[in-house]
Design a protein around this motif. Structure first.
Motif, PDB file in Angstrom:
ATOM      1  N   ASP A 254       0.838  -1.194   0.000  1.00 50.43           N
ATOM      2  CA  ASP A 254       0.000   0.000   0.000  1.00 50.43           C
ATOM      3  C   ASP A 254       0.879   1.251   0.000  1.00 50.43           C
ATOM      4  N   ASP A 255       0.765   2.060  -1.063  1.00 54.56           N
ATOM      5  CA  ASP A 255       1.574   3.279  -1.207  1.00 54.56           C
ATOM      6  C   ASP A 255       0.908   4.513  -0.612  1.00 54.56           C
ATOM      7  N   LEU A 256      -0.310   4.411  -0.142  1.00 58.15           N
ATOM      8  CA  LEU A 256      -1.044   5.593   0.303  1.00 58.15           C
ATOM      9  C   LEU A 256      -0.710   5.973   1.744  1.00 58.15           C
ATOM     10  N   PRO A 257      -0.769   7.265   2.058  1.00 48.81           N
ATOM     11  CA  PRO A 257      -0.622   7.708   3.453  1.00 48.81           C
ATOM     12  C   PRO A 257      -1.958   7.558   4.187  1.00 48.81           C
ATOM     13  N   GLY A 258      -2.422   6.323   4.287  1.00 40.90           N
ATOM     14  CA  GLY A 258      -3.763   6.068   4.801  1.00 40.90           C
ATOM     15  C   GLY A 258      -3.985   6.539   6.220  1.00 40.90           C
ATOM     16  N   ALA A 259      -2.988   6.347   7.092  1.00 48.46           N
ATOM     17  CA  ALA A 259      -3.149   6.770   8.483  1.00 48.46           C
ATOM     18  C   ALA A 259      -3.268   8.290   8.581  1.00 48.46           C
ATOM     19  N   ARG A 260      -2.482   8.997   7.785  1.00 50.91           N
ATOM     20  CA  ARG A 260      -2.532  10.465   7.798  1.00 50.91           C
ATOM     21  C   ARG A 260      -3.881  10.952   7.268  1.00 50.91           C
ATOM     22  N   MET A 261      -4.357  10.330   6.191  1.00 48.37           N
ATOM     23  CA  MET A 261      -5.644  10.742   5.645  1.00 48.37           C
ATOM     24  C   MET A 261      -6.761  10.470   6.646  1.00 48.37           C
ATOM     25  N   LEU A 262      -6.739   9.294   7.274  1.00 44.94           N
ATOM     26  CA  LEU A 262      -7.781   8.970   8.246  1.00 44.94           C
ATOM     27  C   LEU A 262      -7.793   9.979   9.385  1.00 44.94           C
ATOM     28  N   CYS A 263      -6.629  10.299   9.900  1.00 47.01           N
ATOM     29  CA  CYS A 263      -6.547  11.256  11.000  1.00 47.01           C
ATOM     30  C   CYS A 263      -7.091  12.621  10.583  1.00 47.01           C
ATOM     31  N   GLU A 264      -6.698  13.078   9.407  1.00 48.70           N
ATOM     32  CA  GLU A 264      -7.155  14.377   8.909  1.00 48.70           C
ATOM     33  C   GLU A 264      -8.671  14.395   8.710  1.00 48.70           C
ATOM     34  N   LEU A 265      -9.205  13.323   8.154  1.00 49.09           N
ATOM     35  CA  LEU A 265     -10.642  13.248   7.891  1.00 49.09           C
ATOM     36  C   LEU A 265     -11.456  13.171   9.180  1.00 49.09           C
ATOM     37  N   LEU A 266     -10.928  12.471  10.175  1.00 44.51           N
ATOM     38  CA  LEU A 266     -11.611  12.405  11.467  1.00 44.51           C
ATOM     39  C   LEU A 266     -11.774  13.786  12.082  1.00 44.51           C
ATOM     40  N   MET A 267     -10.811  14.660  11.847  1.00 46.39           N
ATOM     41  CA  MET A 267     -10.820  15.967  12.496  1.00 46.39           C
ATOM     42  C   MET A 267     -11.685  16.997  11.780  1.00 46.39           C
ATOM     43  N   LEU A 268     -12.198  16.671  10.589  1.00 46.02           N
ATOM     44  CA  LEU A 268     -13.028  17.632   9.864  1.00 46.02           C
ATOM     45  C   LEU A 268     -14.326  17.898  10.620  1.00 46.02           C
ATOM     46  N   GLY A 269     -14.715  19.163  10.638  1.00 44.08           N
ATOM     47  CA  GLY A 269     -15.919  19.565  11.367  1.00 44.08           C
ATOM     48  C   GLY A 269     -15.540  20.164  12.710  1.00 44.08           C
ATOM     49  N   GLU A 270     -16.179  21.244  13.077  1.00 40.86           N
ATOM     50  CA  GLU A 270     -15.845  21.916  14.332  1.00 40.86           C
ATOM     51  C   GLU A 270     -16.575  21.308  15.518  1.00 40.86           C
ATOM     52  N   SER A 271     -17.870  21.524  15.617  1.00 37.94           N
ATOM     53  CA  SER A 271     -18.617  21.056  16.786  1.00 37.94           C
ATOM     54  C   SER A 271     -19.042  19.602  16.678  1.00 37.94           C
ATOM     55  N   LYS A 272     -19.122  19.064  15.446  1.00 40.59           N
ATOM     56  CA  LYS A 272     -19.492  17.663  15.260  1.00 40.59           C
ATOM     57  C   LYS A 272     -18.756  17.114  14.049  1.00 40.59           C
ATOM     58  N   PRO A 273     -18.641  15.790  13.950  1.00 43.09           N
ATOM     59  CA  PRO A 273     -17.919  15.209  12.811  1.00 43.09           C
ATOM     60  C   PRO A 273     -18.557  15.596  11.480  1.00 43.09           C
ATOM     61  N   GLN A 274     -17.712  15.939  10.530  1.00 48.72           N
ATOM     62  CA  GLN A 274     -18.189  16.278   9.188  1.00 48.72           C
ATOM     63  C   GLN A 274     -18.461  15.021   8.366  1.00 48.72           C
ATOM     64  N   ILE A 275     -17.701  13.944   8.629  1.00 47.29           N
ATOM     65  CA  ILE A 275     -17.839  12.706   7.868  1.00 47.29           C
ATOM     66  C   ILE A 275     -18.892  11.831   8.515  1.00 47.29           C
ATOM     67  N   ILE A 276     -19.913  11.436   7.746  1.00 53.04           N
ATOM     68  CA  ILE A 276     -20.986  10.611   8.313  1.00 53.04           C
ATOM     69  C   ILE A 276     -20.739   9.124   8.107  1.00 53.04           C
ATOM     70  N   ALA A 277     -19.809   8.745   7.211  1.00 47.95           N
ATOM     71  CA  ALA A 277     -19.558   7.325   6.964  1.00 47.95           C
ATOM     72  C   ALA A 277     -18.161   7.136   6.386  1.00 47.95           C
ATOM     73  N   PHE A 278     -17.390   6.252   7.017  1.00 44.06           N
ATOM     74  CA  PHE A 278     -16.115   5.795   6.483  1.00 44.06           C
ATOM     75  C   PHE A 278     -16.355   4.386   5.938  1.00 44.06           C
ATOM     76  N   ALA A 279     -16.476   4.271   4.623  1.00 43.11           N
ATOM     77  CA  ALA A 279     -16.799   2.986   4.008  1.00 43.11           C
ATOM     78  C   ALA A 279     -15.517   2.194   3.764  1.00 43.11           C
ATOM     79  N   LEU A 280     -15.509   0.942   4.206  1.00 48.72           N
ATOM     80  CA  LEU A 280     -14.366   0.049   4.049  1.00 48.72           C
ATOM     81  C   LEU A 280     -14.476  -0.628   2.695  1.00 48.72           C
ATOM     82  N   GLU A 281     -13.717  -0.109   1.740  1.00 49.03           N
ATOM     83  CA  GLU A 281     -13.842  -0.534   0.348  1.00 49.03           C
ATOM     84  C   GLU A 281     -12.560  -1.251  -0.110  1.00 49.03           C
TER      85      GLU A 281
END
Length: 360
Positions: A254-281
């Motif tokens: 796996d060449d992707l920075p998956g852990a960095r992307m996951l961490c960044e995506l988790l933090m999106l949104g101020e008062s509540k999470p911006q991401i409603i679904a992380f689909a395992l594809e």
């Protein structure tokens, strides 16, 4: 604290270049608290593409995907209208669709629908099915051919139609970056239409074929991302661009920075999470050729894109594929939860060193 920061940087710094490594944030108490809150509320979904072989060559039914999600304590499923051939949602009667929806309700799972189009007839059909099944969230992407400027005009018109439907039926649409359009182009479209029920769906690997880096693509789309497709990718240099092949997420391939992307995506949104679904594809053995080129014209020609598909990989029999797909899917579930646990443990340690608790 320096040791905790070092462990944090090592964990999320995999597959980052020097410039991106320098951007890794400091794990402050505030970031640690937010990270713990987001991990504790993360919503993981099973994606039907993970079981595409079983849907295409086996007897997998949408209810089987629901059962898979329930067994592994996931929060829902993302499924294409065509997954399952004659057993697919797109081939079901209204009563059969209600049965699938009822099964999801009994299991306490959400269903998100997907199509590979933004054309009105396709959109109208998925909306019809969504209303029968009481589904609110729909993934789309465009597959038009022509000069980029013309494609952008057609997609903008489609998005305006989606906005009308979203208001009329209380729906949310998610436009996926799917190899043919760059993230900045999608962001520009969403900004131009400017509708609160239109979002982006961020795929971990599709930007590669559009000659983008993963973190640049994420930053471009960040204000609009509502859903995520997670997967592992081997980046392939091809002529004047890049293709990719699906591999097990988090593996040595796996060449992707998956852990960095996951961490960044988790933090999106101020008062509540911006991401409603992380689909395992998990898309092991999927291949996508180069689509955009590094030296393309200012207004490049965009060729027609077929829908994604993965045949039986070389060296595997149909029977072996059907047996191994569930193992590959579980591999991704195990990897993702282990990664989330390691991130949470580091955040807890950071709070302990600050003399606070995660409940503050």
């Amino acid at each position: 604290m320096p040791l905790i920061q070092s462990r944090f940087a090592t964990l999320i710094g995999q597959n980052l270049d020097a410039e991106e490594s320098a951007r890794i944030p400091e794990l402050t108490p505030a970031l640690a608290r937010k990270l713990i809150e987001r991990i504790d509320s993360v919503r993981l979904f099973a994606h039907a593409y993970t079981m595409l072989g079983n849907f295409t060559y086996g007897r997998f039914h949408p209810c089987d995907l629901l059962d898979h999600a329930y067994r592994h304590e996931l929060d829902g499923i993302c499924i294409h209208l065509l997954d399952g051939e004659e057993r697919s949602l797109g081939q079901m009667s209204d009563s059969q669709l209600r049965e699938v929806a009822a099964h999801a309700s009994r299991l306490g799972l959400d269903v998100h629908l997907e199509i590979s189009s933004t054309r009105r007839p396709d959109v109208d059909e998925v909306v019809r099915i969504a209303r029968i099944m009481a589904v609110e969230h729909i993934r789309v992407y465009s597959r038009y051919e022509g000069l980029l400027s013309d494609v952008m005009k057609r997609v903008e018109a489609d998005l305006r139609y989606l906005a009308e439907l979203a208001d009329r039926h209380s729906l949310h649409f998610y436009f996926e970056q799917h190899e043919e359009l760059k993230s900045a182009e999608i962001a520009d479209l969403l900004r131009t239409v400017g509708h609160s029920r239109l979002h982006a769906l961020f795929d971990f690997g599709n930007m590669i074929n559009a000659c983008e880096s993963p973190m640049d693509a994420l930053r471009e789309l960040a204000p609009y991302i509502g859903q995520v497709h997670m997967k592992g990718v081997r980046i392939l240099k091809e002529a004047d661009g890049f293709g990719h092949r699906g591999v097990l997420q988090g593996s040595a391939d796996d060449d992707l920075p998956g852990a960095r992307m996951l961490c960044e995506l988790l933090m999106l949104g101020e008062s509540k999470p911006q991401i409603i679904a992380f689909a395992l594809e998990q898309e092991n053995h999927y291949y996508a050729p180069m689509f955009r080129q590094m030296s393309e014209a200012d207004d490049p020609f965009i060729p027609y894109r077929e829908m994604s598909e993965t045949g039986i990989p070389g060296g595997l029999s149909r029977e072996a594929l059907l047996e191994q797909e569930p193992r590959w899917a579980f591999n991704q579930i195990r990897y993702t939860r282990a990664l989330l646990l390691r991130l949470r443990e580091l955040a807890e340690l950071r709070l302990q060193t600050a003399g606070t608790t995660s409940g503050c």
